[in-house]
Design a protein around this motif. Sequence first.
Motif, PDB file in Angstrom:
ATOM      1  N   THR A  55       0.491  -1.076  -0.153  1.00 27.43           N
ATOM      2  CA  THR A  55      -0.102  -0.357  -0.174  1.00 27.43           C
ATOM      3  C   THR A  55       0.866   1.434   0.129  1.00 27.43           C
ATOM      4  O   THR A  55       1.677   1.149   0.334  1.00 27.43           O
ATOM      5  N   LEU A  60      -1.718   3.311   7.514  1.00 28.76           N
ATOM      6  CA  LEU A  60      -1.427   1.918   6.937  1.00 28.76           C
ATOM      7  C   LEU A  60       0.010   1.198   6.247  1.00 28.76           C
ATOM      8  O   LEU A  60      -0.545   0.343   7.478  1.00 28.76           O
ATOM      9  N   GLU A 244      -4.434   4.869  13.460  1.00 27.99           N
ATOM     10  CA  GLU A 244      -4.020   3.326  13.069  1.00 27.99           C
ATOM     11  C   GLU A 244      -5.121   2.554  14.278  1.00 27.99           C
ATOM     12  O   GLU A 244      -5.206   1.937  13.074  1.00 27.99           O
ATOM     13  N   ALA A 247      -8.086   3.101  11.137  1.00 29.94           N
ATOM     14  CA  ALA A 247      -7.231   2.883  10.035  1.00 29.94           C
ATOM     15  C   ALA A 247      -7.690   1.130   9.870  1.00 29.94           C
ATOM     16  O   ALA A 247      -8.109   0.862   9.363  1.00 29.94           O
ATOM     17  N   HIS A 251     -10.152  -0.225   7.716  1.00 21.75           N
ATOM     18  CA  HIS A 251      -9.602  -0.961   7.115  1.00 21.75           C
ATOM     19  C   HIS A 251     -10.405  -2.310   6.644  1.00 21.75           C
ATOM     20  O   HIS A 251     -10.848  -2.898   6.243  1.00 21.75           O
TER      21      HIS A 251
END
Length: 305
Positions: A55, A60, A244, A247, A251
């Motif tokens: 990525t 990420l 984070e 995320a 995700h």
Amino acid sequence: MAAQRVCQHQQDVRINGVAKADDTGVLTRGGLRRALPDICFELQAKIDVFLSEQTDDEVLRKVQSQLCVSLEVIHEALRRYGPDHLSLSYNGGKDCLVLLVLILACLPAWASHSASTLPSSDTTTQDPPTGPASKPPPSSPTTDGTPVRPLQAIYIVSAHPFKEVEDFVERSAQQYHLDLNRYALPMRPALEAYLKDRPAVRAVFLGTRRTDPHGEFLTHFDPTDEGWPQFIRVHPVIDWHYVEIWAFIRHLQIPFCVLYNRGFTSLGGVTDTRPNPALAVSGDASKYRPAYELRDDGEERLGRD
């Protein structure tokens, strides 16, 4: 390939933080609860695929690095104590939710490893405490027949809890098969009561992060302070940042408490928690952006008194 299909990026399936009744997450059609091993293996597959992703997203990539450290800490805790002597402090918040997912993803590998290397289920490297132990919940077999036992957990209820938090804790505890004890007490007496009810517990997983109050000098493994009930505090996500945490949740499409979609960024009780003013829409105190749009760690607790 099957794991990749499970973890492919899809359109966000959450409505107000709750997954739709589909087959991409831990919920099933009709709201039926899936077997614990199936949930563990699916979460394990999602994390494995995520770690293998290439990525360009800097956040990420940082989450991938954080994951490697956190998984090692969880595996080390399982090696030291074994599931029978471990518990999770769970209140439905974002940090302990991430931690719950990581622990469950580690359980199948741990169960298979311990079954193949140890003659009994007692895997702790320390002597277990004496005294009557509560009866453990029944185990569910993995695909190779190795049992996966429900994770022990403690929920310390706020003096004035949000109904949305209570509902999410109940729903997620059922969905993830948590062996949850609930205590409507201040923290210290709640912990004392829990260890009396569960005398085998030697260590407790906590979702504390470095930016939380009193989190600055914590390590991955810390004994409780003098004068408190004695156990080892395990902090697998101590060095994760706010962005984070979100995320990872978004995700991997992990269902979360609906209050986070209403501008709450840190969950306490009704009397000491409000939507984060940093997320107010154009200064309008009645409209707030969702919690995952906040970027600064230092603003996370602006909605807490």
